[in-house]
Motif scaffolding. Structure first.
Motif, PDB file in Angstrom:
ATOM      1  N   ARG A   1     -11.656   8.895   7.168  1.00 45.79           N
ATOM      2  CA  ARG A   1     -10.870   8.611   8.371  1.00 45.79           C
ATOM      3  C   ARG A   1     -11.446   7.361   9.028  1.00 45.79           C
ATOM      4  O   ARG A   1     -12.541   7.372   9.578  1.00 45.79           O
ATOM      5  CB  ARG A   1     -10.914   9.797   9.329  1.00 45.79           C
TER       6      ARG A   1
ATOM      7  N   TRP B   1      -5.835   6.509   8.254  1.00 50.41           N
ATOM      8  CA  TRP B   1      -5.620   6.928   9.645  1.00 50.41           C
ATOM      9  C   TRP B   1      -5.999   8.399   9.842  1.00 50.41           C
ATOM     10  O   TRP B   1      -6.665   8.763  10.804  1.00 50.41           O
ATOM     11  CB  TRP B   1      -4.167   6.696  10.035  1.00 50.41           C
ATOM     12  N   TRP B   2      -5.535   9.239   8.883  1.00 47.45           N
ATOM     13  CA  TRP B   2      -5.754  10.681   9.019  1.00 47.45           C
ATOM     14  C   TRP B   2      -6.924  11.197   8.193  1.00 47.45           C
ATOM     15  O   TRP B   2      -7.308  12.366   8.325  1.00 47.45           O
ATOM     16  CB  TRP B   2      -4.496  11.441   8.619  1.00 47.45           C
TER      17      TRP B   2
ATOM     18  N   GLN C   1      -1.771   5.388   6.333  1.00 55.89           N
ATOM     19  CA  GLN C   1      -1.793   6.771   6.820  1.00 55.89           C
ATOM     20  C   GLN C   1      -2.980   7.548   6.250  1.00 55.89           C
ATOM     21  O   GLN C   1      -3.567   8.386   6.942  1.00 55.89           O
ATOM     22  CB  GLN C   1      -0.495   7.466   6.445  1.00 55.89           C
TER      23      GLN C   1
ATOM     24  N   ARG D   1      -9.763   4.177  11.157  1.00 56.92           N
ATOM     25  CA  ARG D   1      -8.571   3.534  11.687  1.00 56.92           C
ATOM     26  C   ARG D   1      -8.675   2.018  11.696  1.00 56.92           C
ATOM     27  O   ARG D   1      -7.658   1.323  11.711  1.00 56.92           O
ATOM     28  CB  ARG D   1      -8.235   4.128  13.052  1.00 56.92           C
TER      29      ARG D   1
ATOM     30  N   MET E   1      -6.267   1.808  21.000  1.00 51.71           N
ATOM     31  CA  MET E   1      -7.088   1.571  19.820  1.00 51.71           C
ATOM     32  C   MET E   1      -8.130   0.509  20.107  1.00 51.71           C
ATOM     33  O   MET E   1      -9.279   0.616  19.738  1.00 51.71           O
ATOM     34  CB  MET E   1      -6.216   1.149  18.640  1.00 51.71           C
TER      35      MET E   1
ATOM     36  N   ALA F   1      -7.356   1.323   8.384  1.00 50.33           N
ATOM     37  CA  ALA F   1      -5.937   1.668   8.323  1.00 50.33           C
ATOM     38  C   ALA F   1      -5.062   0.557   8.896  1.00 50.33           C
ATOM     39  O   ALA F   1      -3.956   0.302   8.404  1.00 50.33           O
ATOM     40  CB  ALA F   1      -5.681   2.965   9.092  1.00 50.33           C
ATOM     41  N   ALA F   2      -5.557  -0.101   9.951  1.00 49.97           N
ATOM     42  CA  ALA F   2      -4.716  -1.013  10.735  1.00 49.97           C
ATOM     43  C   ALA F   2      -4.053  -2.119   9.905  1.00 49.97           C
ATOM     44  O   ALA F   2      -2.844  -2.339  10.042  1.00 49.97           O
ATOM     45  CB  ALA F   2      -5.522  -1.609  11.876  1.00 49.97           C
TER      46      ALA F   2
END
Length: 210
Positions: free
Chosen positions: A167, A159-160, A156, A169, A205, A172-173
């Motif tokens: 940031r 992600w954010w 998270q 993603r 995505m 993040a994945a």
């Protein structure tokens, strides 16, 4: 009780507590026998049963005493149990700075749950000055050791773009996927497995990455 008898009582207690058909009352008695012989593992397990009311009535004060005794002997899970009691004032006087010190000791022993709890204390500034970058480092360490909730928080953060993380993603994945595989619903939602309102799906995505 001799050492061999204490080990046998501890093994019996674990079996009664975990293996079907479970008998928590009998497990509690067996843990008490081994704890009385000085087993830090038995003291910790009995404290957890007393704290949770498993196998009998709750006794937070007795749980705190047992956690303290086992923690004094270097038992990492007992340190974390005592830290939680100190943080919330359950059976012991509230002392959040001491709770954080115990979280650090247990985390230093390699306990992923302690790394996660220390990360939360640093993130929220509970018992310690807020340090979100340090919180993220501890969450990452816990995630690397398979802690699902920590992996979800790291995912998270990327992600954010929170907790001082960029940031990203792509980064993040893998954290979110690891957490989702261990049943973390928020991670699954972000990945689009069980999307919440406005949550992007994995197909979207993939298009963005291309």
């Amino acid at each position: 009780m001799r050492k061999g008898e204490a080990r046998a009582a501890l093994a019996l207690a674990r079996s009664l507590d975990r293996d079907p058909p479970r008998d928590h009352e009998a497990a509690r008695r067996a843990f008490a026998a081994a704890a009385g012989a000085g087993s830090a593992e038995a003291q910790t397990s009995l404290a957890e049963m007393l704290r949770d009311g498993r196998g009998g009535r709750r006794d937070l004060r007795a749980a705190g005493e047992l956690f303290r005794a086992a923690a004094a002997r270097g038992h990492a899970r007992a340190m974390l149990g005592l830290a939680a009691a100190l943080q919330h004032g359950e059976g012991v006087d509230r002392d959040r700075p001491e709770a954080v010190r115990l979280q650090r000791r247990a985390a230093g022993e390699g306990l992923p749950a302690a790394m996660y709890e220390l990360g939360k204390s640093l993130r929220d500034g509970v018992g310690v000055p807020r340090d979100r970058a340090a919180a993220l480092r501890w969450f990452r360490r816990a995630a690397a050791r398979g802690h699902a909730a920590a992996a979800a928080l790291v995912g998270q953060a990327y992600w954010w773009g929170s907790l001082g993380a960029p940031r990203d993603r792509e980064r993040a994945a893998p954290f979110l996927l690891s957490a989702a595989r261990r049943g973390e619903p928020r991670a699954a939602s972000l990945l689009g497995k069980e999307p919440g309102p406005g949550a992007p799906r994995r197909r979207g995505m993939a298009r963005r990455r291309g």
